[in-house]
Design a protein around this motif. Structure first.
Motif, PDB file in Angstrom:
ATOM      1  N   CYS A   1      83.019  10.669  17.064  1.00  0.00           N
ATOM      2  CA  CYS A   1      82.550   9.415  17.140  1.00  0.00           C
ATOM      3  C   CYS A   1      83.586   8.270  16.689  1.00  0.00           C
ATOM      4  CB  CYS A   1      81.256   9.370  16.750  1.00  0.00           C
ATOM      5  SG  CYS A   1      79.874  10.032  17.579  1.00  0.00           S
TER       6      CYS A   1
ATOM      7  N   GLU B   1      85.981   5.948  21.068  1.00  0.00           N
ATOM      8  CA  GLU B   1      84.772   5.085  21.122  1.00  0.00           C
ATOM      9  C   GLU B   1      83.682   5.379  22.274  1.00  0.00           C
ATOM     10  OE1 GLU B   1      83.904   0.135  21.465  1.00  0.00           O
ATOM     11  OE2 GLU B   1      85.863   0.910  21.234  1.00  0.00           O
TER      12      GLU B   1
ATOM     13  N   MET C   1      81.497   7.735  21.385  1.00  0.00           N
ATOM     14  CA  MET C   1      80.168   7.311  20.468  1.00  0.00           C
ATOM     15  C   MET C   1      79.497   6.681  21.396  1.00  0.00           C
ATOM     16  SD  MET C   1      78.794   6.024  17.814  1.00  0.00           S
ATOM     17  CE  MET C   1      79.949   5.728  16.356  1.00  0.00           C
ATOM     18  N   ASP C   2      79.833   5.810  22.640  1.00  0.00           N
ATOM     19  CA  ASP C   2      78.953   5.284  23.432  1.00  0.00           C
ATOM     20  C   ASP C   2      77.915   6.481  24.079  1.00  0.00           C
ATOM     21  OD1 ASP C   2      79.755   2.736  22.614  1.00  0.00           O
ATOM     22  OD2 ASP C   2      81.291   2.920  24.603  1.00  0.00           O
TER      23      ASP C   2
ATOM     24  N   LEU D   1      75.217   7.432  22.057  1.00  0.00           N
ATOM     25  CA  LEU D   1      74.143   6.521  21.936  1.00  0.00           C
ATOM     26  C   LEU D   1      73.561   6.219  22.877  1.00  0.00           C
ATOM     27  CD1 LEU D   1      76.155   3.827  19.903  1.00  0.00           C
ATOM     28  CD2 LEU D   1      74.230   5.234  19.157  1.00  0.00           C
TER      29      LEU D   1
ATOM     30  N   TRP E   1      72.994  -3.162  19.348  1.00  0.00           N
ATOM     31  CA  TRP E   1      74.145  -2.450  19.449  1.00  0.00           C
ATOM     32  C   TRP E   1      75.221  -2.835  18.451  1.00  0.00           C
ATOM     33  CZ3 TRP E   1      72.743   1.805  20.922  1.00  0.00           C
ATOM     34  CH2 TRP E   1      72.282   2.191  21.900  1.00  0.00           C
TER      35      TRP E   1
ATOM     36  N   LYS F   1      76.010   0.194  15.835  1.00  0.00           N
ATOM     37  CA  LYS F   1      77.510   0.581  15.640  1.00  0.00           C
ATOM     38  C   LYS F   1      77.978   0.246  14.595  1.00  0.00           C
ATOM     39  CE  LYS F   1      78.597   0.887  20.774  1.00  0.00           C
ATOM     40  NZ  LYS F   1      79.655   0.419  21.772  1.00  0.00           N
ATOM     41  N   THR F   2      77.720  -0.791  13.947  1.00  0.00           N
ATOM     42  CA  THR F   2      78.283  -1.138  12.769  1.00  0.00           C
ATOM     43  C   THR F   2      77.767  -0.293  11.473  1.00  0.00           C
ATOM     44  OG1 THR F   2      78.365  -3.703  13.097  1.00  0.00           O
ATOM     45  CG2 THR F   2      78.692  -3.100  10.834  1.00  0.00           C
TER      46      THR F   2
ATOM     47  N   THR G   1      79.328   3.460  12.233  1.00  0.00           N
ATOM     48  CA  THR G   1      80.724   3.355  12.063  1.00  0.00           C
ATOM     49  C   THR G   1      81.169   3.546  10.606  1.00  0.00           C
ATOM     50  OG1 THR G   1      81.222   2.411  14.055  1.00  0.00           O
ATOM     51  CG2 THR G   1      82.904   2.467  12.722  1.00  0.00           C
TER      52      THR G   1
END
Length: 431
Positions: free
Chosen positions: A286, A290, A293-294, A297, A384, A388-389, A392
């Motif tokens: 992840c 990216e 990661m998407d 999610l 999002w 994501k913040t 990550t």
């Protein structure tokens, strides 16, 4: 459409009316609330259909669990149905975009959307970064952590900081007061909607306490609007379509427990998957990719939608996935079931992020986690950015793993989450 009085139990042909429920048909509310997933799956098998009828909340009700059916229900724009929970939920939240339908909902959504553009979200990012960095830095990893509670607390602070301009390094007492009120307010959602005293105890009902908490939260909101002349609430005041009551009710919605619980649900579900011993490598994937990661999610949305679904009441005959539902019937639409519709998703009961590789926007529209079309979530970009913040930042600093021998089963009401406080161990990730 299948019905409990059909012998044998077979769905009616597409285009047929669902018919009239017999008066002696027993109400199935208890069975549904006891285990909604089991209730749907059993009836879907018995009736050989992902759309079937029963009696729920003492009303003839059509349960919709097909993906196409859910799209029909959510895209009707209020022409054929009205919100089935507005009377009850409206008392808890007041009039806002959540309980507005049809053309007014589209106009309100367009007005609010200007506060959640990409450029606006960038202006909120500094606040998000600051709080996430602080919370992760202060995380005690000397013992296992319940991530659901950790995520919920962090998102609560983010929401109250963004929408009310509160700085909890200076106003921790205000934070404690507000979070206590939002908890009491939230409990009204899962209570019997009667504002009275419990006989023999002198205590107010949970619903009455929730209404009292709502009034106190609105007082805090009005006070913050009067003392703070900058931030999100000021931008909200510039929207001409909103009067004073509407502004306060939207701030109540954005700062209530609803948003933190929904985001904590998604964040916890993500963590449950990557925290399994055979999937720990997914954490680094992840960080490095990216797109992966998407995909993760998207699959979390599909497999673990935070909210089970919703309820609507049919005002005039309404066609859903080929079946005509008569006026007067209710519809319970089930997001989790639509996301596991085998006609849309191969191996739907398998968590597999790779299914989203090279997926198109049309395929992604088959997810209803954030609503659909005019019923879509106006703040999805901000959601999002927060998710994501958090993920990550957390994964850059730590590798997380599930503590062994825990109950990982889920409950789905009022928000999907593990039944128990699932614990995670943290290991500092090497530079």
């Amino acid at each position: 459409m299948a019905s409990a009085q059909d012998e044998p139990k077979k769905p009616l042909p597409p285009g047929s009316s669902v018919g009239r429920l017999l008066g002696f048909l027993s109400d199935k509310s208890y069975d549904f609330y006891k285990n909604p997933v089991q209730f749907f799956e059993k009836n879907a098998v018995d009736f050989k259909s992902r759309i079937f009828q029963s009696r729920f909340l003492l009303k003839p009700t059509v349960f919709v669990g097909s993906n196409h059916g859910l799209a029909d229900v959510l895209s009707d724009g209020g022409e054929f149905t009205e919100l089935g929970y507005k009377t009850f939920m409206g008392q808890i939240y007041g009039d806002n975009i959540l309980f507005t339908d049809g053309k007014p909902a589209e106009e309100l959504r367009d007005a609010l959307s200007q506060l959640f553009t990409d450029d606006c979200v960038k202006t909120y990012q500094q606040t998000i970064d600051r709080i996430v960095e602080k919370e992760i830095l202060n995380l005690d990893i000397s013992k296992p952590v319940c991530l659901y509670e950790f995520y919920k607390k962090m998102v609560t602070e983010i929401c109250l900081s963004l929408f009310l301009g509160l700085d909890f390094e200076d106003t921790s007492d205000v934070y404690d007061t507000i979070t206590s009120l939002t908890t009491t307010h939230w409990h009204g959602i899962i209570s019997v909607p009667l504002a009275l005293k419990i006989p023999g105890t002198g205590k107010e009902s949970t619903f009455k306490q929730a209404l009292q908490a709502k009034d106190k939260l609105l007082e805090v909101i009005k006070e913050r609007r009067g003392t703070s002349k900058k931030g999100f609430h000021q931008k909200l005041e510039e929207i001409h379509e909103l009067d004073e009551e509407a502004i306060n009710n939207h701030l109540l919605l954005f700062t209530s427990a609803l948003v933190p619980k929904a985001l904590a649900s998604l964040l916890t579900s993500f963590s449950l998957e990557v925290g399994q011993h055979n999937k720990v490598s997914w954490q680094k994937m992840c960080l490095l990719d990216e797109e992966f990661m998407d995909q993760m999610l998207l699959e979390v949305q599909r497999y673990y939608p935070p909210f089970l679904g919703g309820r609507r009441v049919v005002t005039k005959n309404f066609e859903v996935d080929g079946y005509t539902i008569p006026a007067g019937h209710a519809i319970v639409y089930l997001t989790f079931a639509a996301h596991r519709d085998p006609s849309i998703f191969e191996n739907p009961n398998q968590f597999y992020p790779g299914r989203w590789k090279n997926s198109t926007s049309d395929t992604q529209k088959k997810l209803f986690c954030f609503g659909y079309l005019s019923r879509g979530c106006v703040g999805e970009r901000l959601v999002w950015a927060i998710i994501k913040t958090i993920l990550t930042s957390l994964l850059k600093k730590f590798e997380l793993s599930l503590v062994d021998n825990q109950d990982l089963s889920y409950k789905w009401l009022p928000v999907s989450r593990p039944k128990t406080d699932v614990l995670f161990k943290f290991t500092t990730r090497p530079p």
